[in-house]
Design a protein around this motif. Sequence first.
Motif, PDB file in Angstrom:
ATOM      1  N   ILE A 205      65.527   5.093  -1.900  1.00  0.00           N
ATOM      2  CA  ILE A 205      66.610   5.688  -0.810  1.00  0.00           C
ATOM      3  C   ILE A 205      66.091   6.255   0.562  1.00  0.00           C
ATOM      4  O   ILE A 205      64.801   7.252   0.112  1.00  0.00           O
ATOM      5  CB  ILE A 205      67.876   6.968  -0.887  1.00  0.00           C
ATOM      6  CG1 ILE A 205      67.427   7.328  -1.640  1.00  0.00           C
ATOM      7  CG2 ILE A 205      68.676   6.097  -1.775  1.00  0.00           C
ATOM      8  CD1 ILE A 205      68.794   8.436  -1.573  1.00  0.00           C
ATOM      9  N   SER A 206      66.492   6.336   1.466  1.00  0.00           N
ATOM     10  CA  SER A 206      66.273   7.277   2.757  1.00  0.00           C
ATOM     11  C   SER A 206      66.491   8.922   2.933  1.00  0.00           C
ATOM     12  O   SER A 206      67.039   8.940   2.108  1.00  0.00           O
ATOM     13  CB  SER A 206      65.933   6.423   3.904  1.00  0.00           C
ATOM     14  OG  SER A 206      67.539   6.942   4.714  1.00  0.00           O
ATOM     15  N   LEU A 207      65.696   9.791   3.274  1.00  0.00           N
ATOM     16  CA  LEU A 207      65.738  10.790   2.976  1.00  0.00           C
ATOM     17  C   LEU A 207      66.706  11.221   3.893  1.00  0.00           C
ATOM     18  O   LEU A 207      67.734  12.293   3.364  1.00  0.00           O
ATOM     19  CB  LEU A 207      64.739  12.045   3.421  1.00  0.00           C
ATOM     20  CG  LEU A 207      64.805  13.152   4.165  1.00  0.00           C
ATOM     21  CD1 LEU A 207      64.438  13.473   2.741  1.00  0.00           C
ATOM     22  CD2 LEU A 207      63.107  14.151   4.627  1.00  0.00           C
ATOM     23  N   ALA A 208      67.151  10.395   5.185  1.00  0.00           N
ATOM     24  CA  ALA A 208      68.605  10.527   6.089  1.00  0.00           C
ATOM     25  C   ALA A 208      70.317  10.295   5.069  1.00  0.00           C
ATOM     26  O   ALA A 208      70.433  10.973   5.222  1.00  0.00           O
ATOM     27  CB  ALA A 208      68.159  10.008   6.878  1.00  0.00           C
ATOM     28  N   GLU A 209      69.624   9.074   4.320  1.00  0.00           N
ATOM     29  CA  GLU A 209      70.456   8.790   3.695  1.00  0.00           C
ATOM     30  C   GLU A 209      70.252  10.311   2.134  1.00  0.00           C
ATOM     31  O   GLU A 209      71.155   9.814   1.854  1.00  0.00           O
ATOM     32  CB  GLU A 209      69.924   7.660   2.673  1.00  0.00           C
ATOM     33  CG  GLU A 209      70.540   6.301   3.137  1.00  0.00           C
ATOM     34  CD  GLU A 209      70.309   5.267   2.466  1.00  0.00           C
ATOM     35  OE1 GLU A 209      70.572   4.051   2.867  1.00  0.00           O
ATOM     36  OE2 GLU A 209      68.803   5.093   2.349  1.00  0.00           O
ATOM     37  N   ALA A 210      69.405  10.559   1.637  1.00  0.00           N
ATOM     38  CA  ALA A 210      69.555  11.255   0.610  1.00  0.00           C
ATOM     39  C   ALA A 210      70.335  12.368   1.336  1.00  0.00           C
ATOM     40  O   ALA A 210      71.351  13.700   0.556  1.00  0.00           O
ATOM     41  CB  ALA A 210      68.349  11.792   0.234  1.00  0.00           C
ATOM     42  N   ASP A 211      69.860  13.403   2.886  1.00  0.00           N
ATOM     43  CA  ASP A 211      70.100  14.238   3.321  1.00  0.00           C
ATOM     44  C   ASP A 211      72.057  14.108   3.322  1.00  0.00           C
ATOM     45  O   ASP A 211      72.469  15.348   3.515  1.00  0.00           O
ATOM     46  CB  ASP A 211      69.484  14.160   4.848  1.00  0.00           C
ATOM     47  CG  ASP A 211      68.302  15.043   4.453  1.00  0.00           C
ATOM     48  OD1 ASP A 211      68.616  15.905   3.586  1.00  0.00           O
ATOM     49  OD2 ASP A 211      67.683  15.056   5.629  1.00  0.00           O
ATOM     50  N   ALA A 212      72.541  13.258   3.253  1.00  0.00           N
ATOM     51  CA  ALA A 212      74.292  12.331   3.241  1.00  0.00           C
ATOM     52  C   ALA A 212      75.225  13.548   1.840  1.00  0.00           C
ATOM     53  O   ALA A 212      76.057  13.277   2.385  1.00  0.00           O
ATOM     54  CB  ALA A 212      74.429  11.880   4.055  1.00  0.00           C
ATOM     55  N   LEU A 213      74.432  13.219   1.317  1.00  0.00           N
ATOM     56  CA  LEU A 213      74.678  13.372   0.010  1.00  0.00           C
ATOM     57  C   LEU A 213      75.356  14.872  -0.169  1.00  0.00           C
ATOM     58  O   LEU A 213      74.550  15.160  -0.401  1.00  0.00           O
ATOM     59  CB  LEU A 213      73.614  12.955  -1.604  1.00  0.00           C
ATOM     60  CG  LEU A 213      73.404  11.261  -1.252  1.00  0.00           C
ATOM     61  CD1 LEU A 213      72.365  11.485  -2.195  1.00  0.00           C
ATOM     62  CD2 LEU A 213      74.000  10.607  -1.900  1.00  0.00           C
ATOM     63  N   THR A 214      76.323  14.429  -1.382  1.00  0.00           N
ATOM     64  CA  THR A 214      77.179  15.678  -1.228  1.00  0.00           C
ATOM     65  C   THR A 214      77.162  16.386  -2.805  1.00  0.00           C
ATOM     66  O   THR A 214      77.303  15.553  -3.695  1.00  0.00           O
ATOM     67  CB  THR A 214      78.114  15.594  -1.110  1.00  0.00           C
ATOM     68  OG1 THR A 214      79.495  15.159  -1.155  1.00  0.00           O
ATOM     69  CG2 THR A 214      78.651  15.680   0.687  1.00  0.00           C
ATOM     70  N   ASP A 215      76.969  17.242  -3.170  1.00  0.00           N
ATOM     71  CA  ASP A 215      77.688  17.848  -5.137  1.00  0.00           C
ATOM     72  C   ASP A 215      78.898  17.894  -4.407  1.00  0.00           C
ATOM     73  O   ASP A 215      79.577  17.619  -3.998  1.00  0.00           O
ATOM     74  CB  ASP A 215      76.625  19.049  -5.273  1.00  0.00           C
ATOM     75  CG  ASP A 215      77.601  20.232  -4.489  1.00  0.00           C
ATOM     76  OD1 ASP A 215      78.070  20.411  -3.963  1.00  0.00           O
ATOM     77  OD2 ASP A 215      77.063  21.598  -4.582  1.00  0.00           O
ATOM     78  N   THR A 216      79.555  18.126  -5.958  1.00  0.00           N
ATOM     79  CA  THR A 216      81.173  18.286  -6.816  1.00  0.00           C
ATOM     80  C   THR A 216      81.963  19.129  -5.210  1.00  0.00           C
ATOM     81  O   THR A 216      83.143  19.375  -5.631  1.00  0.00           O
ATOM     82  CB  THR A 216      81.224  17.850  -7.724  1.00  0.00           C
ATOM     83  OG1 THR A 216      81.064  19.257  -8.390  1.00  0.00           O
ATOM     84  CG2 THR A 216      80.903  16.505  -8.022  1.00  0.00           C
ATOM     85  N   ASP A 217      81.175  20.312  -4.841  1.00  0.00           N
ATOM     86  CA  ASP A 217      81.754  21.208  -3.864  1.00  0.00           C
ATOM     87  C   ASP A 217      81.882  20.806  -2.746  1.00  0.00           C
ATOM     88  O   ASP A 217      81.949  21.680  -1.903  1.00  0.00           O
ATOM     89  CB  ASP A 217      81.213  22.303  -4.633  1.00  0.00           C
ATOM     90  CG  ASP A 217      81.536  23.516  -6.098  1.00  0.00           C
ATOM     91  OD1 ASP A 217      82.199  22.256  -5.904  1.00  0.00           O
ATOM     92  OD2 ASP A 217      80.430  23.757  -6.514  1.00  0.00           O
ATOM     93  N   GLY A 218      81.345  19.826  -1.827  1.00  0.00           N
ATOM     94  CA  GLY A 218      80.727  19.289  -1.025  1.00  0.00           C
ATOM     95  C   GLY A 218      79.586  19.799   0.388  1.00  0.00           C
ATOM     96  O   GLY A 218      79.021  19.580   1.053  1.00  0.00           O
ATOM     97  N   LEU A 219      78.739  20.432  -1.155  1.00  0.00           N
ATOM     98  CA  LEU A 219      77.147  21.089  -0.058  1.00  0.00           C
ATOM     99  C   LEU A 219      76.410  20.257  -0.052  1.00  0.00           C
ATOM    100  O   LEU A 219      76.526  19.117  -0.821  1.00  0.00           O
ATOM    101  CB  LEU A 219      76.573  22.452  -1.092  1.00  0.00           C
ATOM    102  CG  LEU A 219      75.327  22.007  -0.879  1.00  0.00           C
ATOM    103  CD1 LEU A 219      75.227  23.676   0.446  1.00  0.00           C
ATOM    104  CD2 LEU A 219      74.376  23.681  -1.971  1.00  0.00           C
ATOM    105  N   THR A 220      75.606  19.567   1.160  1.00  0.00           N
ATOM    106  CA  THR A 220      74.854  18.682   0.891  1.00  0.00           C
ATOM    107  C   THR A 220      73.711  18.789   0.821  1.00  0.00           C
ATOM    108  O   THR A 220      73.279  20.132   0.906  1.00  0.00           O
ATOM    109  CB  THR A 220      74.985  17.906   2.719  1.00  0.00           C
ATOM    110  OG1 THR A 220      74.370  19.050   3.351  1.00  0.00           O
ATOM    111  CG2 THR A 220      75.983  18.013   3.398  1.00  0.00           C
ATOM    112  N   LEU A 221      72.827  17.893   0.370  1.00  0.00           N
ATOM    113  CA  LEU A 221      71.607  17.684   0.062  1.00  0.00           C
ATOM    114  C   LEU A 221      71.239  18.258   0.924  1.00  0.00           C
ATOM    115  O   LEU A 221      69.610  19.510   1.072  1.00  0.00           O
ATOM    116  CB  LEU A 221      70.885  16.940  -0.506  1.00  0.00           C
ATOM    117  CG  LEU A 221      69.689  16.819  -1.237  1.00  0.00           C
ATOM    118  CD1 LEU A 221      69.222  16.155  -2.634  1.00  0.00           C
ATOM    119  CD2 LEU A 221      68.177  16.251  -0.058  1.00  0.00           C
ATOM    120  N   GLY A 222      70.735  18.265   2.826  1.00  0.00           N
ATOM    121  CA  GLY A 222      69.789  18.205   3.464  1.00  0.00           C
ATOM    122  C   GLY A 222      69.957  19.673   3.822  1.00  0.00           C
ATOM    123  O   GLY A 222      69.517  20.624   4.037  1.00  0.00           O
ATOM    124  N   ALA A 223      71.748  19.988   3.647  1.00  0.00           N
ATOM    125  CA  ALA A 223      72.018  21.743   3.540  1.00  0.00           C
ATOM    126  C   ALA A 223      70.736  22.096   2.460  1.00  0.00           C
ATOM    127  O   ALA A 223      70.379  24.131   2.776  1.00  0.00           O
ATOM    128  CB  ALA A 223      73.117  22.675   3.904  1.00  0.00           C
TER     129      ALA A 223
END
Length: 397
Positions: free
Chosen positions: A135-153
């Motif tokens: 997956i691309s870094l941009a796709e990964a950045d949009a992933l969230t944990d179960t509390d809604g925090l994004t990987l980007g953040a």
Amino acid sequence: MALNPARFLQDLHRLRSFGASGVGKGVVRPAFTAVDIASRQWLASRMQEAGLEVHFDPVGNLFGLNGPKSLLIGSHSDSQPEGGWLDGALGVIAGLEIARASKEDGGPAISVVNFQDEEGRFGILTGSDVWTGQISLAEADALTDTDGLTLGAARARMSGRAREFLPHDMFSGFIEMHIEQGPGMDVSGDQIGVVSDIVGIRETRIRICGRQNHAGTTPMALRQDAFQALSDFNQRINARFGAVATKATVWTLGHAELSPNASSVVPGQARFTLQWRDGDLARLAAMESIVEDVAKDIAQERGVEVEVGPVGGIDPAAMDDRLKAALQQAAHDLAPSKWRDLPSGALHDAANVARVMPTAMLFVPSIGGISHAFDEDTKEEDLIKGLEVLNRAALSL
Ligand code: GLV
Ligand code: MN
Ligand code: MN
């Protein structure tokens, strides 16, 4: 100085002190938490002391590099929300000790890696998924944990340390040592397992929207109860997955949340995860179709909305014959008649790395077959035997 098992054990225990928690030797060190970042910083300092060049990439993977071409050894040091002290940590510290000893001895060039978010707080094997281009870094950045925090953040917390992604051709191959995490070798009495292949996985998040209402006044026939829909969904999945499963097929509903989660309210919403694992791509796809069918049926019959999110996954992966043969020879020499070949039902970064370079894995037993739990453990003599077998194989390559 030759391989030093005492130093290896000392470093392993020191790593456990980051997030040490719960009963036994448990740890709480999910990806990008403060203790995870602190432990990566400590590992980086140990790599530096060993004369390795420290390199963090943009997704938080940490490398200890030895020259322009080397054999890579490692695993991950992030944990499940309630994890054991060896899952991942063992492979990272074994890599550190072998790279360090080889450097001290003037042996072959060996580098070490500590992948980020192997445990899937945000995705599935996220750090190695991005590094190997699944997956691309941009796709990964949009992933969230179960509390809604994004990987980007989350990864912004480490951005000051990040440099570029490393080219794969810096490495001649990758070997990951890990605990088995199942009962196989604990039952058979073997000390070393050489992995033949790694299972494939699919995972999705599902949301059921019903009608929140009063638990005393809403007649049963008029309810659109999100929990009852979830419960029905689960039973139908068990029946329909069961009909296509082999003995090795597994599936898990591991995270569930009700809203508003109160005893006198008919639940309006249920959110849950569903994952399934199998070694056969066609069966993984058939199970995905079953999920879609069951979602449609539940929605229609119960008057609720069922949203199935994107299905992520890692395909099954076979290990490299040459690296596997080196591990088998070392196991034969150092643990005669106490080793075996076996498949992995757990996922590992090796499944991703196998797509870009020759890759192999070795296992040591898990006491009682327990893992992803605080009381995960392995006998010290088995940890050291694994280190020695891996070292012998690495030097032979
Ligand atoms: C990795 O920890 C897995 O879930 O198999
Ligand atoms: Mn692991
Ligand atoms: Mn794990």
